[in-house]
Scaffold this motif. Sequence first.
Motif, PDB file in Angstrom:
ATOM      1  N   UNK A 182      39.764  29.835  57.808  1.00  0.00           N
ATOM      2  CA  UNK A 182      39.967  31.218  56.960  1.00  0.00           C
ATOM      3  C   UNK A 182      40.140  32.917  57.279  1.00  0.00           C
ATOM      4  N   UNK A 183      40.191  32.900  58.536  1.00  0.00           N
ATOM      5  CA  UNK A 183      40.684  33.806  59.248  1.00  0.00           C
ATOM      6  C   UNK A 183      42.246  34.433  58.451  1.00  0.00           C
ATOM      7  N   UNK A 184      43.394  33.142  58.625  1.00  0.00           N
ATOM      8  CA  UNK A 184      44.911  33.351  58.057  1.00  0.00           C
ATOM      9  C   UNK A 184      44.696  33.887  56.925  1.00  0.00           C
ATOM     10  N   UNK A 185      43.218  33.625  55.776  1.00  0.00           N
ATOM     11  CA  UNK A 185      43.782  34.547  54.354  1.00  0.00           C
ATOM     12  C   UNK A 185      43.186  35.944  54.633  1.00  0.00           C
ATOM     13  N   UNK A 186      42.733  36.382  55.829  1.00  0.00           N
ATOM     14  CA  UNK A 186      42.456  37.817  55.497  1.00  0.00           C
ATOM     15  C   UNK A 186      42.977  39.008  55.530  1.00  0.00           C
ATOM     16  N   UNK A 192      35.297  46.621  50.496  1.00  0.00           N
ATOM     17  CA  UNK A 192      35.478  46.270  51.237  1.00  0.00           C
ATOM     18  C   UNK A 192      36.970  45.487  52.274  1.00  0.00           C
ATOM     19  N   UNK A 193      37.940  45.195  50.776  1.00  0.00           N
ATOM     20  CA  UNK A 193      39.307  45.695  50.797  1.00  0.00           C
ATOM     21  C   UNK A 193      40.299  46.613  51.064  1.00  0.00           C
ATOM     22  N   UNK A 194      39.397  47.337  50.780  1.00  0.00           N
ATOM     23  CA  UNK A 194      39.870  49.080  50.787  1.00  0.00           C
ATOM     24  C   UNK A 194      40.226  49.298  52.525  1.00  0.00           C
ATOM     25  N   UNK A 195      39.044  49.089  53.298  1.00  0.00           N
ATOM     26  CA  UNK A 195      38.519  49.258  54.101  1.00  0.00           C
ATOM     27  C   UNK A 195      39.234  48.645  54.981  1.00  0.00           C
ATOM     28  N   UNK A 226      46.398  47.533  46.369  1.00  0.00           N
ATOM     29  CA  UNK A 226      46.868  48.357  45.139  1.00  0.00           C
ATOM     30  C   UNK A 226      46.414  50.180  45.149  1.00  0.00           C
ATOM     31  N   UNK A 227      45.932  50.291  46.242  1.00  0.00           N
ATOM     32  CA  UNK A 227      45.365  51.717  46.396  1.00  0.00           C
ATOM     33  C   UNK A 227      46.383  52.766  47.388  1.00  0.00           C
TER      34      UNK A 227
END
Length: 364
Positions: free
Chosen positions: A149-153, A180-183, A229-230
């Motif tokens: 799972x970590x490989x997709x983070x 959460x993704x921005x952080x 995208x931020x």
Amino acid sequence: MKDERVSGITTGTAATAAALASLLCLKGETVKTVTVKAPAGAIEVDVESVERLSMDTARASVVKRPYPDPDVTVNLEIVATVKLKGSPGVEIRGGRGVGTVTKPGLQVPPGEPAINPVPRKMIMENLEEHLDEDEGVAVTISVPGGEEVASRTMNPRLGIMGGISILGTTGIARPMSSKAYRESLACQLDIAVARGFRTVIMVPGNIGAGIAREYFKDTDPDAIIQMGNFPGYMLAEACRRGVGRIILLGHAGKLIKLAAGIFNTKNSVADGRRETMIAYSALEGVPGAVLEAMYSAGTTEEMIEHLERTGLTEKVFNRLADAIKERCGGRCSVPMEVLITTMDGRILNSNFRVPDDIHTVDGR
């Protein structure tokens, strides 16, 4: 029956609940639910399994149930093994599937398991309530499947190796994945600043990162920051962290949106690529027939192909780069250079100066 959860629990809450269920098992109580005290308040958590392994060791697990958010950790089983020890206090360890921090700048120092401060505090405080003053336990948190799972983070990019992070600031996970993704993106800046980089290269994503690595030789990968995208958020965070200089590099299809003041570059949010590129081309005198062809093109690359027949490509993209710098200056006032590229990494504008502390590949 359909699950109607509107929020979920964090990995930190799941780890705390599993640890608490394990300790209660050692105290002679087998539970199916536990109440975790979290910053957001008391949270009742279902316990998936609990077993006593020996006189001094027990293990329990909690499943992070789905809620309306594309969270890659949903349905993961968070396991806590609790072992009584001779000295008082709660010792927290990371087991298989929990990442190890390898870079400075994050909330957890290098060499430690990626269990953030709030989850650590939650585990300690919830267990200490059930321990006598002279009692202590060692808690090992593990996550079956955590490595995959970590490989997709963002973990590999942040130098968190071997598994996921145990996270959470309130104990409750709400449907706000973009936050959460921005952080997690901003954590890249923390690492760069902690390593002393004054100049960072900010790119939209993997394509831009690959071009940056090719164009800037001998540049440390930690100085290349992905914005996703931020870009607006990331520019503001870079300024807030005291970054000294920014090189903004990326494919035209992403960067030219910034010239129009679009700082969330997800296509479904805003997409003014065609209009922006045509407007700036018209300002540089591109003939109407070419503008028509550009308007009918299916991709940014096709628009560039039409533009290049006029010999005005460099002028158009110089003007776009200036506009990008002007727009971005409202988000971050540090010195900035802009490099706009094609998909294969060719630089389209010439009005940039490569800083002395950044090395480029000869002839590019």
